[in-house]
Write an enzyme that holds these catalytic residues in place. Structure first.
Site, PDB file in Angstrom:
ATOM      1  N   PRO A 294      -0.131  -1.703   3.766  1.00  0.00           N
ATOM      2  CA  PRO A 294      -0.012  -3.056   3.209  1.00  0.00           C
ATOM      3  C   PRO A 294       0.764  -3.174   1.899  1.00  0.00           C
ATOM      4  O   PRO A 294       1.210  -4.259   1.539  1.00  0.00           O
ATOM      5  CB  PRO A 294      -1.457  -3.501   2.997  1.00  0.00           C
ATOM      6  CG  PRO A 294      -2.295  -2.283   3.096  1.00  0.00           C
ATOM      7  CD  PRO A 294      -1.527  -1.264   3.856  1.00  0.00           C
ATOM      8  N   GLY A 296       3.560  -1.449  -1.286  1.00  0.00           N
ATOM      9  CA  GLY A 296       4.713  -0.581  -1.511  1.00  0.00           C
ATOM     10  C   GLY A 296       4.242   0.846  -1.696  1.00  0.00           C
ATOM     11  O   GLY A 296       4.783   1.794  -1.134  1.00  0.00           O
ATOM     12  N   GLU A 324       4.290   4.483  -8.850  1.00  0.00           N
ATOM     13  CA  GLU A 324       3.050   5.163  -8.430  1.00  0.00           C
ATOM     14  C   GLU A 324       2.804   6.420  -9.264  1.00  0.00           C
ATOM     15  O   GLU A 324       1.669   6.715  -9.641  1.00  0.00           O
ATOM     16  CB  GLU A 324       3.085   5.503  -6.938  1.00  0.00           C
ATOM     17  CG  GLU A 324       3.351   4.320  -6.004  1.00  0.00           C
ATOM     18  CD  GLU A 324       2.540   3.071  -6.317  1.00  0.00           C
ATOM     19  OE1 GLU A 324       1.393   3.202  -6.786  1.00  0.00           O
ATOM     20  OE2 GLU A 324       3.058   1.960  -6.111  1.00  0.00           O
ATOM     21  N   HIS A 327       1.348   5.629 -12.614  1.00  0.00           N
ATOM     22  CA  HIS A 327      -0.094   5.341 -12.557  1.00  0.00           C
ATOM     23  C   HIS A 327      -0.951   6.587 -12.828  1.00  0.00           C
ATOM     24  O   HIS A 327      -2.129   6.461 -13.150  1.00  0.00           O
ATOM     25  CB  HIS A 327      -0.475   4.792 -11.177  1.00  0.00           C
ATOM     26  CG  HIS A 327      -0.420   3.299 -11.075  1.00  0.00           C
ATOM     27  ND1 HIS A 327      -1.057   2.472 -11.959  1.00  0.00           N
ATOM     28  CD2 HIS A 327       0.173   2.482 -10.160  1.00  0.00           C
ATOM     29  CE1 HIS A 327      -0.860   1.197 -11.602  1.00  0.00           C
ATOM     30  NE2 HIS A 327      -0.097   1.185 -10.524  1.00  0.00           N
ATOM     31  N   TYR A 409       1.636  -7.693 -13.660  1.00  0.00           N
ATOM     32  CA  TYR A 409       2.703  -6.680 -13.670  1.00  0.00           C
ATOM     33  C   TYR A 409       3.815  -7.081 -14.655  1.00  0.00           C
ATOM     34  O   TYR A 409       4.138  -6.361 -15.587  1.00  0.00           O
ATOM     35  CB  TYR A 409       3.359  -6.569 -12.290  1.00  0.00           C
ATOM     36  CG  TYR A 409       2.548  -5.953 -11.188  1.00  0.00           C
ATOM     37  CD1 TYR A 409       1.567  -6.679 -10.521  1.00  0.00           C
ATOM     38  CD2 TYR A 409       2.800  -4.655 -10.764  1.00  0.00           C
ATOM     39  CE1 TYR A 409       0.855  -6.126  -9.471  1.00  0.00           C
ATOM     40  CE2 TYR A 409       2.087  -4.100  -9.708  1.00  0.00           C
ATOM     41  CZ  TYR A 409       1.125  -4.833  -9.067  1.00  0.00           C
ATOM     42  OH  TYR A 409       0.424  -4.283  -8.030  1.00  0.00           O
ATOM     43  N   ARG A 583       4.028  -4.495   5.366  1.00  0.00           N
ATOM     44  CA  ARG A 583       3.814  -4.502   3.912  1.00  0.00           C
ATOM     45  C   ARG A 583       3.798  -5.948   3.428  1.00  0.00           C
ATOM     46  O   ARG A 583       4.745  -6.705   3.635  1.00  0.00           O
ATOM     47  CB  ARG A 583       4.957  -3.720   3.257  1.00  0.00           C
ATOM     48  CG  ARG A 583       4.927  -3.696   1.755  1.00  0.00           C
ATOM     49  CD  ARG A 583       6.145  -2.940   1.235  1.00  0.00           C
ATOM     50  NE  ARG A 583       6.259  -3.069  -0.204  1.00  0.00           N
ATOM     51  CZ  ARG A 583       7.368  -2.768  -0.880  1.00  0.00           C
ATOM     52  NH1 ARG A 583       8.425  -2.319  -0.242  1.00  0.00           N
ATOM     53  NH2 ARG A 583       7.403  -2.920  -2.192  1.00  0.00           N
TER      54      ARG A 583
END
Ligand code: ZN
Length: 631
Positions: A294, A296, A324, A327, A409, A583
């Protein structure tokens, strides 16, 4: 959290508020506690979990996980007589307390279900349970688990083996493990996972690239993580290395393309460490999933889950990998205390992503991405109600079904860019490095962040920023005057050419699209005037092959325009796009544009009904809430 998708989280905040404020609206506002997690039933003030042991059988036929979870817990309040855990659609077979030299079965019952939060599981705590104990729960998941997607072979790249994967963030871990599902609690975990023999299981833990296929896999996660980072996937997965500490898991059919596309991952990791201190998690691998993933990407520790829609063949969409990876510091290492503080995960990660992209690629490319981000922010600010536009929105009693979009974001990134510009890059980088050290393996609220910012930067003599100015970003709607609006020469050129072509001043052949980045092409499409004729859309489509594009972001941009402008010649290809991807970012806005163009809501519903079987439950939920709301 996740990559600029279709966050429903703030819709959830609004929903919960509405639900919880029905009885006494004013009281809720008066008792507002910014540090409270409104998304959990768990009574973490009385008991906390420190370690989790999972033992699960993966049954593709019944689409269930079956086994037990053992929670090592600590009692914080000696008077407390029950533990409340989060669950959703779980069947509980038994519960038992395991003490040092005895065990006792436990009485348990479900409370009332809530649409967003699931169902609380109440467990009676016997009087003789000490301060530390293990709670063993035998259970199974439901095929409807909102975290898990069970893909039949035909929905995988190889077409021969089934595949399943989880998406726990934000409140879905509870649909595959009974636990305290809140980012406020960190746990270590270990797991035994049994699968069909030919398949490989991977988790957000110590995956060993050399593991032999045996049908039984063991995992250990020694660093404490919040529950939303629990992750599992099982399929016909193979590994290929990218660098010394980095590599790819995916189906063999996607392995070569993934290795090519994400070749810069090791360099990104090394650069990130050079900027903000050591990577604390051991290996960093990517799991490239089927198209129905779902998001990116999902920053599951040690193993980011990634959409195959990034496989553009030219590394043009790899900012998601930078995101990612980033993170691993902002989010996984220092975690938002509640989802209301999500900007500390996402805004900081978007800033970090941008900085990484600048070093690995160049500043022109980053400027292009920042301009596109800013444009999306302006769209969000148009549709998100004011009271949800603060970075840390305050819950209030306004009736609303709206959400924050990607504001946490993009506005978060702009806030940190504002601070960087005010204090200078070197000073601000030193601040962030110390921030990651100070709060490592802990949680952070907006207020705690502001205190730390004040103590370390704002209170310095001659500080160019006051706390009041900083708080405009976190507590006020819209954008403060102090914002620096991103600019890009490349995109300015693309925009000027879009206007010139639309005004018939130049031929399409005079637009040098072959030399452009996908970002410039996207900006050109988005800059076309609303009244552009169907003939010209047709000329653009056939000239640039937009309906046939293999770049998922260009496809997204184009088909949003196709739906908005009712360019029906491309509807067949639009449906193909909606079937190709699962997605949310790539398809939900296309459905949204189709449903709101004044004529095609029914068509949107029909396309959705045909496609939904291939969508993850989370994605299907997003689209459904848009398509079937009455307006
Ligand atoms: Zn994210």
């Amino acid at each position: 959290m996740l990559r600029k998708s279709f966050p429903t989280l703030f819709a959830l905040i609004a929903t919960i508020l509405i639900v919880s404020s029905c009885s006494n609206e004013e009281e809720v506002v008066d008792n507002y506690d910014p540090a409270r997690d409104y998304f959990t039933f768990a009574n973490t003030e009385h008991f906390i979990t420190e370690h989790l042991v999972l033992d699960l059988n993966v049954d593709f036929e019944s689409e269930e996980l079956r086994g037990f979870a053992m929670l090592s817990m600590r009692r914080l309040n000696s008077e407390a007589t029950e533990i409340v855990l989060d669950t959703r659609d779980l069947t509980i077979a038994s519960a038992a307390f395991l003490m040092e030299d005895s065990s006792a079965s436990a009485a348990f019952s479900f409370g009332e279900s809530h649409e967003t939060l699931g169902t609380p599981l109440h467990i009676v705590v016997p009087a003789d349970v000490g301060e530390q104990f293990d709670l063993m729960i035998e259970y199974k998941t439901s095929p409807q688990s909102t975290a898990l997607q069970w893909l039949p072979p035909e929905l995988t790249a190889g077409g021969k083996h089934p595949l399943m994967f989880s998406q726990s963030q934000a409140v879905h871990a509870r649909s595959w493990v009974p636990l305290q599902d809140t980012p406020a609690i960190r746990i270590t975990y270990e797991a035994t996972v049994r699968t069909p023999e030919s398949l490989l299981a991977v988790m957000s833990a110590d995956n060993d690239p050399l593991t032999a296929r045996s049908g039984e896999y063991h995992f250990n996660m020694p660093q404490p993580i919040p529950s939303y980072l629990l992750a599992i996937a099982v399929g016909n997965l193979y590994f290929a290395p990218l660098g010394e500490e980095t590599g790819i898991y995916t189906e063999p059919e996607l392995l070569d393309a993934s290795v090519y596309e994400f070749a810069d991952t090791q360099a990104m990791l090394e650069q990130a460490e050079a900027m903000y201190g050591p990577y604390e998690w051991g290996r960093y691998d990517l799991l490239v999933l089927p198209p129905s993933f779902p998001y990116g990407g999902m920053e599951n520790p040690r193993l980011s889950f990634i959409t195959p829609s990034l496989l553009a063949g030219d590394r043009s969409l790899v900012s998601v990998i930078a995101h990612e990876l980033a993170h691993s510091w902002s989010g996984n290492l220092v975690t938002n205390a509640t989802w209301r503080d999500g900007w500390l995960n996402e805004g900081m990660t978007s800033y970090f992503e941008s900085r990484l992209m600048e070093v690995i690629y160049d500043v022109k490319r980053v400027d292009e991405e920042r301009v596109l981000m800013y444009r999306e922010l302006l769209l969000d600010l148009e549709r998100v109600p004011e009271h949800m536009q603060a970075l840390a929105p305050r819950l209030d009693d306004t009736t609303s079904e709206d959400f924050q979009g990607g504001i946490h974001y993009s506005k978060g990134q702009l806030f940190l860019e504002f601070l960087e510009k005010a204090f200078g890059r070197e000073t601000f980088d030193a601040f962030l490095t110390s921030y990651f050290q100070e709060f490592a393996f802990g949680t952070i609220t907006t207020e705690k962040f502001m205190d730390y910012l004040e103590a370390n930067l704002l209170s310095e003599e001659g500080s160019p920023v006051t706390r009041e100015q900083a708080e405009q970003w976190t507590y006020q709607p819209g954008l403060p005057d102090s914002v620096t609006i991103p600019t890009s020469e490349n995109l300015d050129t693309a925009e000027a050419l879009a206007h010139a072509w639309a005004g018939s001043e130049i031929d399409l052949a005079a637009v040098p699209v072959q030399d452009w980045s996908p970002q410039a092409t996207i900006h050109f499409i988005n800059s076309l005037p609303a009244d552009l004729s169907g003939d010209m859309l047709g000329e653009l489509d056939s000239g640039w092959g937009l309906s046939e594009t293999t770049n998922a972001e260009i496809g997204r941009t184009w088909f949003i325009q196709v739906a908005t402008r009712r360019y029906t010649d491309a509807y067949e290809r639009m449906e193909a796009h909606l079937n190709r991807f699962g997605r949310g970012r790539l398809i939900a806005p296309v459905y949204g544009a189709l449903a709101s163009n004044g004529k095609d809501r029914e068509l949107a519903q029909q396309i959705f009904e045909r496609a939904r079987g291939a969508y993850h439950p989370i994605t299907a939920g997003w689209i459904e809430s848009g398509l079937y709301k009455s307006d």
